[in-house]
Design a protein around this motif. Structure first.
Motif, PDB file in Angstrom:
ATOM      1  N   SER A 298       5.514   7.651  14.297  1.00  0.00           N
ATOM      2  CA  SER A 298       5.221   9.081  14.198  1.00  0.00           C
ATOM      3  C   SER A 298       4.345   9.375  12.988  1.00  0.00           C
ATOM      4  CB  SER A 298       6.520   9.887  14.095  1.00  0.00           C
ATOM      5  OG  SER A 298       7.286   9.746  15.271  1.00  0.00           O
ATOM      6  N   MET A 299       4.678   8.767  11.857  1.00  0.00           N
ATOM      7  CA  MET A 299       3.905   9.033  10.646  1.00  0.00           C
ATOM      8  C   MET A 299       2.550   8.345  10.693  1.00  0.00           C
ATOM      9  SD  MET A 299       4.110  10.986   8.113  1.00  0.00           S
ATOM     10  CE  MET A 299       5.856  11.366   7.941  1.00  0.00           C
ATOM     11  N   ILE A 300       2.471   7.154  11.313  1.00  0.00           N
ATOM     12  CA  ILE A 300       1.184   6.491  11.483  1.00  0.00           C
ATOM     13  C   ILE A 300       0.273   7.356  12.357  1.00  0.00           C
ATOM     14  CG2 ILE A 300       0.020   4.516  12.570  1.00  0.00           C
ATOM     15  CD1 ILE A 300       2.463   2.813  11.686  1.00  0.00           C
ATOM     16  N   ALA A 301       0.855   7.954  13.391  1.00  0.00           N
ATOM     17  CA  ALA A 301       0.074   8.820  14.277  1.00  0.00           C
ATOM     18  C   ALA A 301      -0.426  10.051  13.541  1.00  0.00           C
ATOM     19  CB  ALA A 301       0.929   9.234  15.471  1.00  0.00           C
ATOM     20  N   ILE A 302       0.433  10.664  12.722  1.00  0.00           N
ATOM     21  CA  ILE A 302       0.043  11.865  11.990  1.00  0.00           C
ATOM     22  C   ILE A 302      -0.962  11.529  10.898  1.00  0.00           C
ATOM     23  CG2 ILE A 302       0.861  13.715  10.474  1.00  0.00           C
ATOM     24  CD1 ILE A 302       3.539  13.577  11.968  1.00  0.00           C
ATOM     25  N   GLY A 303      -0.651  10.485  10.126  1.00  0.00           N
ATOM     26  CA  GLY A 303      -1.520  10.120   9.006  1.00  0.00           C
ATOM     27  C   GLY A 303      -2.804   9.453   9.421  1.00  0.00           C
ATOM     28  N   GLY A 304      -2.836   8.939  10.663  1.00  0.00           N
ATOM     29  CA  GLY A 304      -4.026   8.223  11.115  1.00  0.00           C
ATOM     30  C   GLY A 304      -5.270   9.087  11.174  1.00  0.00           C
ATOM     31  N   VAL A 305      -5.102  10.406  11.333  1.00  0.00           N
ATOM     32  CA  VAL A 305      -6.270  11.282  11.399  1.00  0.00           C
ATOM     33  C   VAL A 305      -6.664  11.828  10.033  1.00  0.00           C
ATOM     34  CG1 VAL A 305      -5.863  11.989  13.783  1.00  0.00           C
ATOM     35  CG2 VAL A 305      -4.845  13.302  11.919  1.00  0.00           C
TER      36      VAL A 305
ATOM     37  N   GLY B 288      -3.879  -5.321  21.608  1.00  0.00           N
ATOM     38  CA  GLY B 288      -5.331  -5.316  21.776  1.00  0.00           C
ATOM     39  C   GLY B 288      -5.878  -3.968  22.161  1.00  0.00           C
ATOM     40  N   SER B 289      -5.014  -3.055  22.604  1.00  0.00           N
ATOM     41  CA  SER B 289      -5.383  -1.690  22.967  1.00  0.00           C
ATOM     42  C   SER B 289      -6.661  -1.653  23.792  1.00  0.00           C
ATOM     43  CB  SER B 289      -5.514  -0.840  21.702  1.00  0.00           C
ATOM     44  OG  SER B 289      -5.683   0.532  21.999  1.00  0.00           O
ATOM     45  N   PHE B 290      -7.625  -0.836  23.381  1.00  0.00           N
ATOM     46  CA  PHE B 290      -8.828  -0.597  24.186  1.00  0.00           C
ATOM     47  C   PHE B 290      -9.640  -1.858  24.442  1.00  0.00           C
ATOM     48  CE2 PHE B 290      -9.417   0.472  19.743  1.00  0.00           C
ATOM     49  CZ  PHE B 290     -10.447  -0.382  19.376  1.00  0.00           C
TER      50      PHE B 290
ATOM     51  N   GLU C 152      -6.948   6.038  16.642  1.00  0.00           N
ATOM     52  CA  GLU C 152      -6.536   5.100  17.685  1.00  0.00           C
ATOM     53  C   GLU C 152      -5.580   4.016  17.191  1.00  0.00           C
ATOM     54  OE1 GLU C 152      -9.482   3.504  15.244  1.00  0.00           O
ATOM     55  OE2 GLU C 152      -9.665   5.342  16.408  1.00  0.00           O
ATOM     56  N   ILE C 153      -5.331   3.965  15.882  1.00  0.00           N
ATOM     57  CA  ILE C 153      -4.497   2.892  15.325  1.00  0.00           C
ATOM     58  C   ILE C 153      -3.100   2.897  15.938  1.00  0.00           C
ATOM     59  CG2 ILE C 153      -3.348   2.090  13.215  1.00  0.00           C
ATOM     60  CD1 ILE C 153      -5.818   2.877  11.666  1.00  0.00           C
ATOM     61  N   VAL C 154      -2.576   4.080  16.211  1.00  0.00           N
ATOM     62  CA  VAL C 154      -1.208   4.164  16.729  1.00  0.00           C
ATOM     63  C   VAL C 154      -1.066   3.418  18.050  1.00  0.00           C
ATOM     64  CG1 VAL C 154      -1.589   6.355  17.955  1.00  0.00           C
ATOM     65  CG2 VAL C 154       0.705   5.758  17.166  1.00  0.00           C
TER      66      VAL C 154
ATOM     67  N   SER D 120      -3.609   3.928   1.975  1.00  0.00           N
ATOM     68  CA  SER D 120      -3.168   4.040   3.363  1.00  0.00           C
ATOM     69  C   SER D 120      -4.218   3.471   4.312  1.00  0.00           C
ATOM     70  CB  SER D 120      -2.888   5.508   3.701  1.00  0.00           C
ATOM     71  OG  SER D 120      -2.664   5.680   5.075  1.00  0.00           O
ATOM     72  N   CYS D 121      -5.467   3.842   4.082  1.00  0.00           N
ATOM     73  CA  CYS D 121      -6.557   3.353   4.931  1.00  0.00           C
ATOM     74  C   CYS D 121      -6.713   1.841   4.797  1.00  0.00           C
ATOM     75  CB  CYS D 121      -7.851   4.058   4.554  1.00  0.00           C
ATOM     76  SG  CYS D 121      -9.220   3.765   5.687  1.00  0.00           S
ATOM     77  N   LEU D 122      -6.581   1.340   3.575  1.00  0.00           N
ATOM     78  CA  LEU D 122      -6.684  -0.099   3.338  1.00  0.00           C
ATOM     79  C   LEU D 122      -5.541  -0.843   4.017  1.00  0.00           C
ATOM     80  CD1 LEU D 122      -8.182  -2.367   1.865  1.00  0.00           C
ATOM     81  CD2 LEU D 122      -6.873  -1.823  -0.184  1.00  0.00           C
ATOM     82  N   ASN D 123      -4.337  -0.320   3.884  1.00  0.00           N
ATOM     83  CA  ASN D 123      -3.161  -0.919   4.498  1.00  0.00           C
ATOM     84  C   ASN D 123      -3.302  -0.973   6.018  1.00  0.00           C
ATOM     85  OD1 ASN D 123      -0.468  -1.987   4.317  1.00  0.00           O
ATOM     86  ND2 ASN D 123       0.353   0.011   4.872  1.00  0.00           N
ATOM     87  N   SER D 124      -3.681   0.153   6.604  1.00  0.00           N
ATOM     88  CA  SER D 124      -3.843   0.217   8.057  1.00  0.00           C
ATOM     89  C   SER D 124      -5.056  -0.573   8.528  1.00  0.00           C
ATOM     90  CB  SER D 124      -3.977   1.678   8.507  1.00  0.00           C
ATOM     91  OG  SER D 124      -2.749   2.339   8.410  1.00  0.00           O
ATOM     92  N   GLY D 125      -6.106  -0.601   7.715  1.00  0.00           N
ATOM     93  CA  GLY D 125      -7.295  -1.359   8.088  1.00  0.00           C
ATOM     94  C   GLY D 125      -7.013  -2.840   8.215  1.00  0.00           C
ATOM     95  N   LEU D 126      -6.244  -3.361   7.268  1.00  0.00           N
ATOM     96  CA  LEU D 126      -5.886  -4.783   7.327  1.00  0.00           C
ATOM     97  C   LEU D 126      -4.977  -5.051   8.523  1.00  0.00           C
ATOM     98  CD1 LEU D 126      -5.934  -7.596   6.197  1.00  0.00           C
ATOM     99  CD2 LEU D 126      -4.174  -6.939   4.534  1.00  0.00           C
ATOM    100  N   TYR D 127      -4.026  -4.169   8.752  1.00  0.00           N
ATOM    101  CA  TYR D 127      -3.142  -4.316   9.914  1.00  0.00           C
ATOM    102  C   TYR D 127      -3.952  -4.292  11.213  1.00  0.00           C
ATOM    103  CZ  TYR D 127       0.190  -3.091  13.544  1.00  0.00           C
ATOM    104  OH  TYR D 127       0.907  -3.077  14.715  1.00  0.00           O
ATOM    105  N   THR D 128      -4.832  -3.305  11.326  1.00  0.00           N
ATOM    106  CA  THR D 128      -5.604  -3.124  12.554  1.00  0.00           C
ATOM    107  C   THR D 128      -6.530  -4.306  12.817  1.00  0.00           C
ATOM    108  OG1 THR D 128      -5.556  -0.732  12.190  1.00  0.00           O
ATOM    109  CG2 THR D 128      -7.183  -1.562  13.743  1.00  0.00           C
ATOM    110  N   ALA D 129      -7.234  -4.743  11.784  1.00  0.00           N
ATOM    111  CA  ALA D 129      -8.150  -5.882  11.944  1.00  0.00           C
ATOM    112  C   ALA D 129      -7.390  -7.133  12.366  1.00  0.00           C
ATOM    113  CB  ALA D 129      -8.905  -6.129  10.642  1.00  0.00           C
ATOM    114  N   SER D 130      -6.227  -7.361  11.749  1.00  0.00           N
ATOM    115  CA  SER D 130      -5.460  -8.575  12.061  1.00  0.00           C
ATOM    116  C   SER D 130      -4.905  -8.539  13.479  1.00  0.00           C
ATOM    117  CB  SER D 130      -4.324  -8.755  11.053  1.00  0.00           C
ATOM    118  OG  SER D 130      -3.365  -7.724  11.168  1.00  0.00           O
TER     119      SER D 130
END
Length: 483
Positions: A36-43, A92-94, A236-238, A317-327
């Motif tokens: 929920s928080m990833i979805a809210i904070g993602g934007v 892998g999402s989209f 789209e990270i969520v 937050s962006c760095l944390n999610s960026g590394l997660y998303t890329a991996s």
């Protein structure tokens, strides 16, 4: 109906006893509150805090329409992605959906382009965070802070997906509380309800009292679109994280349904407050930043330092999610045979260690380029990834056109989320995104360079994908997206 291949786990452990394990080797360690928080904070990216002042200076109050247009586009894209992700949650999402609907070349290309985008973002955010930290503790050089930030967040991601989720929960939480408080306090000041305000009862006059609502003409709306569109990247990270959650379908459905109010409150609401508290051409907006200028105008003490803390949180937050998303994108590519097999292996905690380390290694290299050759090598990387966000959204739209038919034919009960007015709004969204890309080419300058270089990189990746597509297939994305 085609026969679907059975899923085989690619490397990794079965997990420790009692830990929920997803069928692809990753652990379902993200709780609903994390999602929920990833979805809210993602934007809410750092671009909203840092870059909004430039958009206001270019378009004036009309920047609200720029944010509204891009926000509408993101709402449509997220609705389409939510339809596919709720039916088939996957890391892998989209990229996995494009692999299935458009062909292996499409999944390969958009997956690697998206990975490239985020590892460049790692360098940008690490540098931005280092600049703030150095301003507080100058004894540590900027490159040292960048190294510390990257190492700490790499360790967080390597520990477990739950530790990533916990860090992101608090990072995103701070951003959400800060923006919500800003909007509430700002609106109270606007309507003269904030005790002790230095700017009591500003009202709505600033929206039109300095050259009207369109001081730079109607065309400034499109100029504003180019300046704000990239601050929305991350919504789209969520859908990638949903594959490691306890209840993926519920998480994706909730995130998709709430995207409208999130954009309305955090983007349109906060920019509206800035524009009503100050004239759009107030020098302090360009000098101090739009949010600091607004807070200073109503007498909030130490607004600059408070905003520095919030921006640092947004950067981390962006760095944390960026590394997660890329991996996770690298992990998905590895499972489909489009990346080294090591990327698809998980350890006992369900963490794709090799995918994380490979992603952060490129991030370190990009940080080095930023310090060594900021105006040449790093500028090329930045511009070459600049339009990838729009390419991703375009691919999501085209993929959804085909995936709707596939889902309806094979598993119609999984169509929990549906795109509105299909296929008409999907085509409208494709036209909107294509229009932005064409306008970027037409406008010249950095925007044109970003599109041209991004197209060249995309053409190179697609060429590699087409050559690979002619080779014997090593894996089929059907296994992953139907897991």
């Amino acid at each position: 109906m085609t026969t679907q291949p059975t899923l085989t786990k690619t490397g990794g452990s079965t997990g420790t006893p009692g830990d929920p394990q997803s069928s692809n080797g990753l652990q379902a360690g993200l709780k609903n509150r994390h999602l929920s928080m990833i979805a809210i904070g993602g934007v809410i990216g750092a671009g909203l805090f840092v870059g909004s002042g430039s958009g206001i200076a270019k378009a004036g109050p009309a920047i609200l329409l720029s944010y509204a247009l891009v926000g509408l586009m993101v709402v449509f894209v997220m609705r389409m992605l939510g339809e596919m992700a709720a039916a088939n949650p996957t890391s892998g999402s989209f990229s996995a959906y494009a692999d299935r609907a458009l062909g292996r070349w499409a999944g390969f290309s958009i997956g690697w382009l998206y990975w490239f985008f985020w590892v460049v973002v790692l360098a940008v955010e690490a540098t931005a965070g280092a600049e703030i930290l150095e301003s507080w503790i100058p004894q540590v050089p900027q490159w040292g802070w960048a190294l510390i930030v990257m190492v700490v967040l790499t360790a967080t991601n390597l520990a477990s997906v739950a530790s990533y989720g916990e860090f992101e929960f608090w990072f995103a939480g701070i951003k959400v509380v800060a923006i919500a408080a800003f909007v509430v306090v700002g609106l109270l000041a606007v309507f003269g309800l904030l005790p002790g305000s230095d700017n009591p009862g500003a009202g709505l006059s600033h929206l039109t009292d300095t050259g009207g609502f369109f001081p730079a003409g109607y065309g400034a709306i499109l100029t504003g679109v180019l300046m704000v569109v990239f601050s929305f990247m991350g919504s789209e990270i969520v859908t990638l994280a949903a594959g490691e959650s306890e209840d993926p379908q519920r998480a994706v459905t909730k995130a998709t349904n709430s995207v409208i109010w999130r954009i309305a409150v955090f983007y349109l609401g906060s920019i509206f407050v800035v524009l009503t508290l100050l004239p759009w051409n107030d020098p302090s907006i360009a000098k101090d930043g739009s949010y600091v200028a607004a807070l200073n105008s109503i007498g909030i003490p130490h607004a600059g330092e408070v905003m520095k803390v919030i921006v640092l949180t947004a950067v981390l937050s962006c760095l944390n999610s960026g590394l997660y998303t890329a991996s996770r994108m690298a992990f998905s590519l590895g499972r489909r045979g489009d990346a080294p097999k090591a990327f698809a292996r998980t350890n006992a905690r369900g963490v794709p260690t090799a995918a994380i380390l490979a992603s952060v290694l490129f991030g370190f290299v990009a940080v080095f380029f930023n310090y060594k050759w900021p105006d040449t090598v790093f500028a090329f990387l930045l511009n070459a990834s600049g339009a990838v966000a729009l390419f991703v959204w375009l691919v999501i739209c085209v993929t959804q056109l085909k995936m709707r038919g596939i889902i309806q034919r094979e598993t119609p009960e999984k169509l929990i989320v549906r795109m509105w007015l299909f296929p008409y709004l999907t085509w409208v969204t494709i036209a909107m995104i294509s229009g932005v890309l064409v306008y970027m080419l037409y406008s010249g300058g950095d925007a044109r360079e970003q599109v041209v270089l991004s197209l060249l990189v995309a053409a190179l990746v697609i060429a590699i994908a087409v050559v690979r597509d002619r080779l014997p297939k090593k894996a089929d994305a059907d296994a992953e997206i139907n897991a």
